[in-house]
Design a protein around this motif. Sequence first.
Motif, short mmCIF file in Angstrom:
data_model
loop_
_atom_site.label_atom_id
_atom_site.label_comp_id
_atom_site.label_asym_id
_atom_site.label_seq_id
_atom_site.Cartn_x
_atom_site.Cartn_y
_atom_site.Cartn_z
N CYS A 71 0.83 -1.20 0.00
CA CYS A 71 0.00 0.00 0.00
C CYS A 71 0.87 1.25 0.00
O CYS A 71 1.97 1.26 0.56
CB CYS A 71 -0.90 0.01 1.24
N GLN A 72 0.33 2.29 -0.59
CA GLN A 72 1.01 3.58 -0.59
C GLN A 72 0.70 4.32 0.71
O GLN A 72 -0.43 4.26 1.22
CB GLN A 72 0.55 4.42 -1.77
N ARG A 73 1.70 5.00 1.23
CA ARG A 73 1.46 5.76 2.45
C ARG A 73 0.38 6.81 2.21
O ARG A 73 0.27 7.37 1.11
CB ARG A 73 2.72 6.40 2.97
N GLY A 74 -0.42 7.04 3.24
CA GLY A 74 -1.50 8.01 3.14
C GLY A 74 -2.82 7.42 2.69
O GLY A 74 -3.86 8.07 2.81
N THR A 75 -2.79 6.20 2.18
CA THR A 75 -4.03 5.57 1.74
C THR A 75 -4.62 4.72 2.86
O THR A 75 -4.03 4.55 3.92
CB THR A 75 -3.79 4.68 0.51
N PHE A 129 -19.15 -11.92 9.98
CA PHE A 129 -18.35 -11.05 9.11
C PHE A 129 -17.91 -9.81 9.87
O PHE A 129 -18.68 -9.21 10.63
CB PHE A 129 -19.19 -10.65 7.89
N SER A 130 -16.65 -9.41 9.63
CA SER A 130 -16.13 -8.19 10.22
C SER A 130 -15.11 -7.57 9.26
O SER A 130 -14.51 -8.28 8.45
CB SER A 130 -15.46 -8.48 11.56
N THR A 131 -14.96 -6.26 9.36
CA THR A 131 -13.92 -5.59 8.59
C THR A 131 -13.08 -4.71 9.51
O THR A 131 -13.58 -4.17 10.51
CB THR A 131 -14.50 -4.70 7.47
N LEU A 132 -11.82 -4.58 9.16
CA LEU A 132 -10.88 -3.68 9.82
C LEU A 132 -10.30 -2.77 8.75
O LEU A 132 -9.79 -3.29 7.74
CB LEU A 132 -9.77 -4.46 10.51
N THR A 133 -10.39 -1.49 8.95
CA THR A 133 -9.76 -0.54 8.04
C THR A 133 -8.53 0.06 8.70
O THR A 133 -8.59 0.45 9.87
CB THR A 133 -10.74 0.58 7.63
N VAL A 134 -7.44 0.07 7.98
CA VAL A 134 -6.24 0.76 8.46
C VAL A 134 -6.19 2.08 7.68
O VAL A 134 -6.04 2.07 6.45
CB VAL A 134 -4.97 -0.08 8.22
N SER A 135 -6.36 3.19 8.38
CA SER A 135 -6.54 4.49 7.73
C SER A 135 -5.24 5.27 7.67
O SER A 135 -4.38 5.15 8.56
CB SER A 135 -7.58 5.31 8.51
N ASN A 136 -5.12 6.07 6.61
CA ASN A 136 -3.99 6.98 6.49
C ASN A 136 -2.68 6.28 6.85
O ASN A 136 -1.97 6.67 7.78
CB ASN A 136 -4.21 8.20 7.38
N MET A 137 -2.39 5.24 6.10
CA MET A 137 -1.28 4.36 6.46
C MET A 137 0.09 5.01 6.35
O MET A 137 0.34 5.85 5.47
CB MET A 137 -1.33 3.11 5.59
N SER A 138 0.96 4.59 7.26
CA SER A 138 2.37 4.96 7.24
C SER A 138 3.19 3.68 7.28
O SER A 138 2.65 2.60 7.58
CB SER A 138 2.70 5.85 8.44
#
Lengths: 113, 117
Positions: free
Chosen positions: B13-17, B75-84
């Motif tokens: 993943c790109q940082r910030g996404t 069912f569950s989801t985890l979002t990792v936000s604004n990745m670094s």
Amino acid sequence: AQSVTQLDSQVPVFEEAPVELRCNYSSSVSVYLFWYVQYPNQGLQLLLKYLSGSTLVKGINGFEAEFNKSQTSFHLRKPSVHISDTAEYFCAVSTSGNTPLVFGKGTRLSVIA
Amino acid sequence: SAVISQKPSRDICQRGTSLTIQCQVDSQVTMMFWYRQQPGQSLTLIATANQGSEATYESGFVIDKFPISRPNLTFSTLTVSNMSPEDSSIYLCSATTGGGSPGNTIYFGEGSWLTVV
């Protein structure tokens, strides 16, 4: 709250030698105890678990562990290791079926030919 | 028994996404949890995913960074936000049948291996 201490971060051992990986836990209530193995670049695999009953638990791949309530320990043993046992081993504790596992920091077992 | 499937299994993943990880269990379970395993480290609990309500986060983890949903029992989801780059980790979904019975078993997915560049 419960906690788990794995006393050795790394354990090197020669092939066919016995090994013991140490695990101590802290909890004010009864516990369920687990050992997991993680091979390089792979997910977790359950080795064995203690839920109740006999304190000596046998798991997969020739591993066994003994629950010692008085010493709050759950050490993992294997009488003769193989190169293929090289992996990270995690001890974990839970206090009920509705609570998540709490993991120790892990012990890296390196088997030397 | 239960089988847990996670998607994606790996991603760069790109940082910030942001990236959303899905966890699907093949049978109804009582509790679902999300863990993080940073490189060379142990597993740390992020949160308990509660059906139909906000997740319960552990100290050091916040909803803005790790929003979690659990619309039903499987069912569950985890979002990792604004990745670094510090978010580069394995994220694992776990589930239990609950009830405190001796036959209880805790299940883990294979993990989602994220690398942030």
